[in-house]
Motif scaffolding. Sequence first.
Motif, short mmCIF file in Angstrom:
data_model
loop_
_atom_site.label_atom_id
_atom_site.label_comp_id
_atom_site.label_asym_id
_atom_site.label_seq_id
_atom_site.Cartn_x
_atom_site.Cartn_y
_atom_site.Cartn_z
N ASP A 102 -7.21 -11.64 7.46
CA ASP A 102 -8.00 -10.90 8.44
C ASP A 102 -8.31 -9.49 7.97
OD1 ASP A 102 -7.95 -13.11 10.07
OD2 ASP A 102 -6.38 -12.35 11.40
N ARG A 103 -7.32 -8.81 7.36
CA ARG A 103 -7.55 -7.43 6.88
C ARG A 103 -8.56 -7.42 5.74
NH1 ARG A 103 -4.31 -3.11 6.85
NH2 ARG A 103 -6.14 -2.16 5.85
N LEU A 104 -8.42 -8.34 4.81
CA LEU A 104 -9.35 -8.37 3.68
C LEU A 104 -10.76 -8.72 4.15
CD1 LEU A 104 -7.19 -10.14 0.93
CD2 LEU A 104 -7.77 -7.71 1.07
N ASP A 129 -2.30 -0.59 0.88
CA ASP A 129 -3.33 -0.52 1.93
C ASP A 129 -3.07 -1.55 3.03
OD1 ASP A 129 -4.73 1.40 0.42
OD2 ASP A 129 -5.95 -0.14 -0.58
N LEU A 130 -2.55 -2.70 2.63
CA LEU A 130 -2.32 -3.78 3.57
C LEU A 130 -1.09 -3.56 4.44
CD1 LEU A 130 -3.11 -6.77 1.19
CD2 LEU A 130 -4.30 -6.30 3.35
N GLY A 131 -0.28 -2.55 4.08
CA GLY A 131 0.89 -2.26 4.90
C GLY A 131 2.15 -1.96 4.13
N GLY A 132 2.07 -1.98 2.81
CA GLY A 132 3.24 -1.62 2.02
C GLY A 132 3.72 -2.77 1.16
N ALA A 133 4.07 -2.44 -0.10
CA ALA A 133 4.48 -3.47 -1.04
C ALA A 133 5.98 -3.71 -1.06
CB ALA A 133 4.00 -3.10 -2.45
#
Length: 391
Positions: free
Chosen positions: A133-135, A145-149
Motif C-alpha cells: 500500500d505504501r509503495l 522510509d517505510l518505517g525503519g529497517a
Amino acid sequence: MTTAAIRPEVRLSADQARRLALRAQGLLGAPDRRGGTRGVLRRLGAVQLDTISVLARSHELVPYARLGAIGREAIEAAYWSGEHAFEYWSHAACLLPIEEWPLFAFRRRAMRARGRRWHVMQDSERSCAAVRDRLRADGPLTASDLGGAKNGGEWYDWSETKIAVEWLLDTGEVVCVRRRGWKRVYDLAERAVPEALFHDDLDDTECVRRLVAQAGAAMGVATRADLADYHRLRGEQVDAVVEDTGLVPVEVEGWGKPAWADPAALAEEPRGRHRTTLLSPFDSLVWDRPRTERIFGFTHRLEAYVPRARRVHGYFAMPLLTGGRLAGRVDPAREGRTLVARQVSMADAKAVGPMAQALWEAAGWVGCDAVRIERCDDARLAAALEAALKE
C-alpha cells in the motif's frame, strides 16, 4: 546423459581456454566503449554487489576494469536509470540486466514455495499488505522510509517492515530500483519492470537452460561446476539442460573435467590488446576461486573477514591483471588525495611496470594525485616499483 559421458567435439590448450575466458569477460580486445557500463552488464549477465568500498564499490570496479577511467557517477546512472537493471539473487546479490527478469522466475517461485526467509514475520499478511500500500501510494521508498529497517539491536535484527519488503523482493512483487546511500530503494515490480518483460511464464527448465547458456557465453569456456556457480545453480540443474543450451563440449588441457564452450567464442581466435588493471575480488573473472586457480594458477581469497593478524595479502587485496595473467595483488586505501598501497606482492620483475601503471590509473580514477607504497613482500621488487612510480 551424465557429464562424464559427454564426448568433446573440440580440444583446447590451457592457453586457448585462458584467452577465451578473458575475451568473453571483456578483458581481451578493444573495449566496448559504445556499449559502456550497460554493455558490460549485458555481456557479463551479473555484476556482484558488496558493501565494501575501498577505491570504490565492487560494481563500479567491474566496468572500470574493462573500460578504463569512466566517471563513477556515469557508472551509477548507467545501472540505475531508464529501467536497464534490477537487483536480485544470482551469484550473490547482483545487478542484472532487466532482460533477465523472466529468467529468475524459477527462483522467485522457489522462494514462494519455501514460504518464508530466514527471518520470520509476526503477521506476514498484514505486514506485506502495508508495504504494498505504501509503495503504491508513495512510489519508490527505502526500508527507513517505510518505517525503519531495524528493531534497534544488531544489524541482523530486522524490523517487521524490513522483513516484509525483502520477502516481497525475493518473491518478485517488489524490485530494488536503485541504491541511495547504499540503502535499497524499493518499488512495485509491476511498475518498475517493463511490461514486455514482466511475466513469469517460463517454466523452471527453460529458466535454467537460458541461464546456463548465458553463463557459458559470459565465461567463454567452463566446467559443469563453473556453469553452476555463475548464477548459483545446482550441478544437477546444469546436467538437465546443458545439452540443449547450444554450448559445445570441449576438452581443455590440464582441466581433467568435461567442459563446454560458447560456439561464438570458438568461431574466432581470441586476439587483441590485454587490459592492465586491478580487479575487484568480486569481479566475475575471479569470483570463483577454483576456476581462477585452474585458469590462471593464481590462489586468491578475500581476507576482509579474516582477523587482521591472520591476513596474508590484506583487507581488500585486488589482483593485478596484465598480459592476460594474474601477476600480483595490492591492498589499496585512500588517505586524502593519496592512494596508499598498504601491501603489494608481484610474481616477478615483469609485473613491476604494469603494477605501477595500474596504481596510477586507479589513483587518477578516484581523484588521487599521489601513490605511496607501504609494504611490499619483496625488497628488490619494492625498490623497482618505487622507481617505476616516479617515471
